[in-house]
Design an enzyme around this catalytic site. Sequence first.
Site, PDB file in Angstrom:
ATOM      1  N   GLY A   1       0.871  -1.167  -0.105  1.00  0.00           N
ATOM      2  CA  GLY A   1       0.073   0.088  -0.070  1.00  0.00           C
ATOM      3  C   GLY A   1       1.013   1.252   0.002  1.00  0.00           C
TER       4      GLY A   1
ATOM      5  N   GLU B   1      12.810  -3.494  -3.096  1.00  0.00           N
ATOM      6  CA  GLU B   1      12.064  -3.711  -4.021  1.00  0.00           C
ATOM      7  C   GLU B   1      12.434  -3.670  -5.475  1.00  0.00           C
ATOM      8  OE1 GLU B   1       8.883  -0.877  -4.006  1.00  0.00           O
ATOM      9  OE2 GLU B   1       8.007  -1.625  -5.765  1.00  0.00           O
TER      10      GLU B   1
END
Lengths: 378, 402
Positions: free
Chosen positions: B130, B247
Site C-alpha cells: 500500500g 523492491e
Amino acid sequence: MPSLSSEERQQLHDSLLELLGDKYTFEQWKKIARSPGGEGFGRAEWKEFAEMGWLGIALPEEVGGSAGGLTELGIIMAAVGRFILLEPFLGTVVLGASAIEKAGTEQQRQMLSEVAAGKLLLAFCHGEPGGGYARDWVKTVATRDGAGYVLTGEKGFAIGAHAADQLIVSARIGSENGPVGLFLVPRSAAGVALNQAPALDGRPGATVTLAGVKVGADAKLGTSDSDRLGVIDEVIDRGVIMACAEAVGAMASVTDQTVEYLKTRQQFGQPLSKFQVLQHRLVDMSVSTEEARAIVHAALQALDDKTRDAQRLVWMAKVKTAQCARFVGGQGIQLHGGMGMTDELSIGHYYKRLTMCETLFGDSEWYLRQLSLRRDAA
Amino acid sequence: MFIRTVEHDTSLDKFRAEVRDFCERELPSVIREKQKRGQHLEKHEYISWLQRLGSRGWNTGKWPKEHGGLGWEPAQFLAFQEELGRAGAPPLMSFGPTMAGPVIYTFGNEAQKRQHLPGIIKGDLWWCQGYSEPGAGSDLAALKTRADRDGDDYIVNGQKIWTSTAHWADWMFALVRTDQTAKKQEGISFILIDMKTPGITVRPIIGITLGHHLNEVFFDNVRVPIANRIGEENKGWTYAKFLLANERVGNVDVAKVEGNIEQIRQLMAETREAGKPLSDDPTFNRRLAELEVGLATVKALMADQLAAARLSGAPSLMGAAALKLRGTELQQGILQTGLDVLGRHGMVYQSDALHAGWNGEMIGPESSADVIYEHLYRRAATIYGGSSEVQKNIIAKGALGL
C-alpha cells in the site's frame, strides 16, 4: 579461486590510486607525452611500477611475480585507465608476457623475470593487412633455415612496437599452409623494418616488415611445431578483457571529472549541475560505467575460475564496454562544451583513449557477430 | 574496482540438481501446463506452489538464519531463481519475502516477528503493497491516507491505487500519514493492515493487457491496532526507503528475463519470412546477441547488489537504482523484439487464451498471446517501483551529489 583476498585487493587498489594520484598528475602526463624525441612513455615511471610489484602481479612467483589472478591485473589496468597511463602495460605485461607464459619453454619463461623487473619491453605483432579483426589470418611465413628460421611478411600497426626489445611475431611454419607458430624477434634484428606512427590517441607504435629475418631455433616459443592459434586466441582474449578494464577506469574518471565540472560551471545564473536534463545525462554516464564495471568483473572472475563460458563472457564484456565507452567518452566532451575540445584539458585525451580501447582487438559489432555466429557452440 | 568476489561455488551444482529434482517432483502439472502456455494462475494454485517451496524454506532462503532464512549466499539465490525459471515454475513472490519480511525482521518488534515471519517463510499468506495513491506516485511522500489515533487503534481513511494483487492479499504493508502538520517525509508511519478488516474495499482496475492485476483500495474508518505499526511513529519514511531498495532489486527477475529471451529465440525459429526462419536472419541474430549481452550485464549487476546486501544489510541505493533502470529497459527491449517478430503473424492478441479452459483456435505461434500480454504488462516496468526518471533523480542526488 581468487589469489588475493578482498582486503588485499582493496590495499592494492588504494596504493595504486594513492601513488598515481600523487605522481601521475595530468601535468606530468603532458610532460611525458610531449617530451621532444621521447618514446611516448616514461622509463622512470615504468621502473617505479616494477618496484611497486605491479608489472609482475599476475606472473608466477618463480620469475619474481606475485602469482595473482587476472582479477588483480584488472585492478591495475583500471588504474592505468583512470590516469590514462602512457606506459606499455598492454603490449608488455598483458599480451607479450602471456604469450611467453602460455607458449614458451621453461627457459624462455625466464624472460618473464625481466618483464616483472621492468627491464624488458614486448610487443605482440600478430594482425596483418587484409585480416581485419580476424584472429586466424596469418600470411607471414617462417621457413626453415638450418636449425633456425627465416621470417618474411607484413605485420599491422602494433602499439609499442617502436620501443619493444622483443617483438612476438606469429608466422606459419614451413609454408603458407603450415601451423602458426610464435617467434621472438629482436626489434634490432637485421631485416626488421618499422614504420613508426602515432595512433589516434597519440601513442606511438609501428607496422613491421620482416624481410628475410634470420632467427635461431630458440626464437620459436615452445619446442613443438604444433599450431598456436589456440594460444593466440587466449592471448587476445586477455588483451580484450584488460583493454576493457582500462576503459572502465577511464570511464570512471570521465564521469567524475564531468560531474565536478558541471558543479562549477555557471550558465543562466546557476551551476550547470542544477539542470535536470544534464543531471540525467550524468546519471546515464555513471550507470554506463557501472554496467561495464560489473560485466568486466564477472568476465575476469570467470577467467580466473576457468569456467566454461569464460570466453563468451569476455566477448560480451567487450561489446558492453565498447558501447558504454563510446557513450561516456562522447558525453564527457559534450558536457564540457568547447572546453572539452581543447588539447589542454584532459577530457579529450580520455575520449581518445576510450576510442582506442573500444576498437582494440575488435569493436562491438564484430563481437556481436561472433557471438551470434557461435551461439550454438555456447 | 573489481574488488569484491562473488564466490563461484561448485557445491551449487548439487543444490541446482536438488532444485531441479524438486520442481520435477513437486510442480503440479496444472501449473506447469499453464506456465507453458503463459496462462494466469488462480490464487490457490500459486499458494499451493509457494507452500511447497516454503516447506524447504526456499521462499526466504536469502534471509539470515537468525530470522528463519537459510542464509544463502547471493550466488545460491541466483542459481535458485535460474533453476526455477528453467523448470517452468512461476516466478517467486516478492511482496512477502523481499519487501515485507526484511522490514519486519529489521525494524519490527519480537511480537511482530513471531506473528508475521512464519507465514511468509511458509508461503501461507499473500501480501500486497500500500504505497501509491491517486496524488502520490513518483512523489510518494505526498501521500494523504491518514491514520488517526483512537485508544489502542489507528483509524485509517483514504485510498491506495495500482495495488497489485490486492484482491488476493491477506495483509497489506502500508504507508499512512500520522502527523498532518510535519514536513511531508516526517509525518509518515509504516503499518500492517489485515485485509479482512471492516471498511476496506478493493476495486479492480483492468489494464491495457485486458487482465486484472491492479486494484484501487479504499479505507473507510478502518481500525488498525497501533501494535501493527513497525518501528516508531512518523519514522515510516526510513523503513519505506529501505524497502524500496529491496523492491528495486526484486523488480528485476533475472530468471524471468532469461525466459523471455528463450521465448523470443523460439519465436524467431517458428517464424518464416520468404520461406526462411527468422533465426537465420543476421539482423535478428545480432539483436538477439545484443540482448544476451544485456542479460549478462544485468546478471553481473544483480550479483553485485546481492553481495552488497549481504555485506551491509541492504543493497546500495545507487546500485539498486542502476539495476532497476537497466534491467527493466532490457526486459522491454526483449519483448519489443518479440513484437517485431509477431508483426509477421498479424499481431493477433487472443487474450482469452490466457485463461484456463479457453478452447478457441490459436492464430500464429502458441506463445503470441503471452508475449503480447507480457509486452503490454511490462510497459509498466519502467514505471513501477519508481519510474526510470525518478531512479535517475535518486542517483543524481544520492550518488553524484547533484
